[in-house]
Design a protein around this motif. Structure first.
Motif, PDB file in Angstrom:
ATOM      1  N   MET A 156     -79.026  -6.053  86.794  1.00 28.64           N
ATOM      2  CA  MET A 156     -78.686  -6.205  85.425  1.00 28.64           C
ATOM      3  C   MET A 156     -77.514  -5.145  85.267  1.00 28.64           C
ATOM      4  N   ASP A 157     -77.286  -3.892  86.096  1.00 27.50           N
ATOM      5  CA  ASP A 157     -76.523  -2.939  85.979  1.00 27.50           C
ATOM      6  C   ASP A 157     -75.170  -3.727  86.295  1.00 27.50           C
ATOM      7  N   SER A 158     -75.202  -4.316  87.538  1.00 28.49           N
ATOM      8  CA  SER A 158     -73.896  -5.043  87.851  1.00 28.49           C
ATOM      9  C   SER A 158     -73.176  -5.919  86.826  1.00 28.49           C
ATOM     10  N   ILE A 159     -74.186  -6.338  85.976  1.00 26.45           N
ATOM     11  CA  ILE A 159     -73.807  -7.377  84.880  1.00 26.45           C
ATOM     12  C   ILE A 159     -73.279  -6.754  83.713  1.00 26.45           C
ATOM     13  N   ASP A 160     -73.790  -5.261  83.506  1.00 23.89           N
ATOM     14  CA  ASP A 160     -73.211  -4.455  82.343  1.00 23.89           C
ATOM     15  C   ASP A 160     -71.993  -3.956  82.862  1.00 23.89           C
ATOM     16  N   LYS A 161     -71.785  -3.654  83.876  1.00 23.06           N
ATOM     17  CA  LYS A 161     -70.854  -3.244  84.569  1.00 23.06           C
ATOM     18  C   LYS A 161     -69.521  -4.135  84.327  1.00 23.06           C
ATOM     19  N   LEU A 162     -69.653  -5.547  84.790  1.00 16.35           N
ATOM     20  CA  LEU A 162     -68.859  -6.340  84.850  1.00 16.35           C
ATOM     21  C   LEU A 162     -68.234  -6.634  83.423  1.00 16.35           C
ATOM     22  N   LEU A 163     -69.290  -6.708  82.447  1.00 13.70           N
ATOM     23  CA  LEU A 163     -68.833  -6.956  81.026  1.00 13.70           C
ATOM     24  C   LEU A 163     -68.004  -5.851  80.622  1.00 13.70           C
ATOM     25  N   ALA A 164     -68.424  -4.644  80.978  1.00 14.69           N
ATOM     26  CA  ALA A 164     -67.553  -3.360  80.299  1.00 14.69           C
ATOM     27  C   ALA A 164     -66.166  -3.594  80.966  1.00 14.69           C
ATOM     28  N   GLU A 165     -65.933  -3.944  82.200  1.00 18.08           N
ATOM     29  CA  GLU A 165     -64.761  -3.954  82.894  1.00 18.08           C
ATOM     30  C   GLU A 165     -64.037  -5.048  82.388  1.00 18.08           C
ATOM     31  N   LEU A 166     -64.576  -6.365  81.823  1.00 17.62           N
ATOM     32  CA  LEU A 166     -63.959  -7.285  81.284  1.00 17.62           C
ATOM     33  C   LEU A 166     -63.390  -6.957  79.752  1.00 17.62           C
ATOM     34  N   GLN A 167     -64.184  -6.197  79.131  1.00 18.61           N
ATOM     35  CA  GLN A 167     -63.775  -5.764  77.718  1.00 18.61           C
ATOM     36  C   GLN A 167     -62.700  -4.687  77.882  1.00 18.61           C
ATOM     37  N   THR A 168     -62.641  -3.902  79.040  1.00 20.33           N
ATOM     38  CA  THR A 168     -61.620  -3.131  79.038  1.00 20.33           C
ATOM     39  C   THR A 168     -60.139  -3.551  79.372  1.00 20.33           C
ATOM     40  N   GLU A 169     -60.380  -4.481  80.153  1.00 17.19           N
ATOM     41  CA  GLU A 169     -59.403  -5.251  80.751  1.00 17.19           C
ATOM     42  C   GLU A 169     -58.751  -6.118  79.553  1.00 17.19           C
ATOM     43  N   TYR A 170     -59.451  -6.717  78.677  1.00 19.55           N
ATOM     44  CA  TYR A 170     -59.217  -7.641  77.304  1.00 19.55           C
ATOM     45  C   TYR A 170     -58.312  -6.427  76.521  1.00 19.55           C
ATOM     46  N   LYS A 171     -58.813  -5.254  76.330  1.00 18.83           N
ATOM     47  CA  LYS A 171     -58.177  -4.262  75.402  1.00 18.83           C
ATOM     48  C   LYS A 171     -56.925  -3.812  75.988  1.00 18.83           C
ATOM     49  N   GLU A 172     -56.808  -3.720  77.206  1.00 18.03           N
ATOM     50  CA  GLU A 172     -55.612  -3.341  78.092  1.00 18.03           C
ATOM     51  C   GLU A 172     -54.444  -4.345  77.959  1.00 18.03           C
ATOM     52  N   VAL A 173     -54.927  -5.692  77.961  1.00 13.85           N
ATOM     53  CA  VAL A 173     -54.024  -6.944  77.770  1.00 13.85           C
ATOM     54  C   VAL A 173     -53.712  -7.031  76.497  1.00 13.85           C
ATOM     55  N   GLN A 174     -54.279  -6.613  75.549  1.00 15.19           N
ATOM     56  CA  GLN A 174     -53.924  -6.953  73.936  1.00 15.19           C
ATOM     57  C   GLN A 174     -52.772  -6.048  73.768  1.00 15.19           C
ATOM     58  N   PRO A 175     -52.727  -4.639  73.750  1.00 13.83           N
ATOM     59  CA  PRO A 175     -51.720  -4.108  73.613  1.00 13.83           C
ATOM     60  C   PRO A 175     -50.423  -4.342  74.248  1.00 13.83           C
ATOM     61  N   GLN A 176     -50.450  -4.603  75.609  1.00 18.80           N
ATOM     62  CA  GLN A 176     -49.355  -5.227  76.406  1.00 18.80           C
ATOM     63  C   GLN A 176     -48.698  -6.514  75.745  1.00 18.80           C
ATOM     64  N   GLN A 177     -49.511  -7.433  75.384  1.00 19.94           N
ATOM     65  CA  GLN A 177     -48.884  -8.787  74.667  1.00 19.94           C
ATOM     66  C   GLN A 177     -48.239  -8.204  73.398  1.00 19.94           C
ATOM     67  N   GLN A 178     -48.952  -7.317  72.498  1.00 17.76           N
ATOM     68  CA  GLN A 178     -48.158  -7.031  71.346  1.00 17.76           C
ATOM     69  C   GLN A 178     -46.646  -6.198  71.522  1.00 17.76           C
ATOM     70  N   SER A 179     -46.824  -5.405  72.407  1.00 16.48           N
ATOM     71  CA  SER A 179     -45.473  -4.754  72.773  1.00 16.48           C
ATOM     72  C   SER A 179     -44.369  -5.692  73.502  1.00 16.48           C
ATOM     73  N   LYS A 180     -44.691  -6.806  73.960  1.00 18.93           N
ATOM     74  CA  LYS A 180     -43.750  -7.916  74.667  1.00 18.93           C
ATOM     75  C   LYS A 180     -43.262  -8.729  73.686  1.00 18.93           C
ATOM     76  N   SER A 181     -43.867  -8.819  72.377  1.00 16.25           N
ATOM     77  CA  SER A 181     -43.205  -9.709  71.509  1.00 16.25           C
ATOM     78  C   SER A 181     -41.711  -9.207  70.894  1.00 16.25           C
ATOM     79  N   ALA A 182     -40.825 -10.308  70.754  1.00 14.13           N
ATOM     80  CA  ALA A 182     -39.358  -9.789  70.663  1.00 14.13           C
ATOM     81  C   ALA A 182     -39.140  -9.175  69.019  1.00 14.13           C
ATOM     82  N   THR A 183     -39.843  -9.878  68.044  1.00 18.02           N
ATOM     83  CA  THR A 183     -39.761  -9.652  66.784  1.00 18.02           C
ATOM     84  C   THR A 183     -41.156  -9.628  66.029  1.00 18.02           C
TER      85      THR A 183
END
Length: 130
Positions: free
Chosen positions: A1-28
């Motif tokens: 169960m701990d490995s599932i929680d860890k995996l979910l936390a990693e996915l959420q962290t990656e998702y939060k990191e990808v969102q700001p990068q996508q926002q900064s790449k937009s031209a206008t």
């Protein structure tokens, strides 16, 4: 169960990191389409479903393991009961054959005094001599 929680936390962290990068790449700012709360709640719901599926699978595995342990316990009890029945038969035969006036018979009489019955004493005597 701990490995599932860890995996979910990693996915959420990656998702939060990808969102700001996508926002900064937009031209206008006009071409920027902010992710809607529905999108993040969809991901949260999806992650919750995956977590629930794993929890359900873990529960099913645990239930199966418990059932197997219970079956093994029952099998062991049946085996012990069968062995006890075999010992009872042997003890009855031994009691019928032992000469009460022989040294073994006299010893057994004293030995049997601490048991509720001679049969139980004979079973214990035969069990210890195996």
């Amino acid at each position: 169960m701990d490995s599932i929680d860890k995996l979910l936390a990693e996915l959420q962290t990656e998702y939060k990191e990808v969102q700001p990068q996508q926002q900064s790449k937009s031209a206008t700012p006009k071409s920027f389409i902010p992710s809607s709360p529905k999108s993040s709640s969809f991901i949260d719901n999806l992650l919750a479903e995956v977590k629930a599926d794993f929890a359900q699978e873990d529960a099913a595995i645990e239930l199966k393991r418990q059932q197997e342990l219970e079956q093994e316990r029952i099998r062991q009890e049946q085996l012990k009961a069968k062995q006890l029945e075999t010992l009872k038969v042997q003890a009855k035969e031994w009691l019928a054959k032992v000469d009460p006036l022989s040294s073994e018979g006299l010893w057994f009489e004293r030995f049997a005094e601490s048991y509720p019955s001679k049969l139980e004493a004979a079973i214990e005597y035969l069990r210890s001599n195996e």
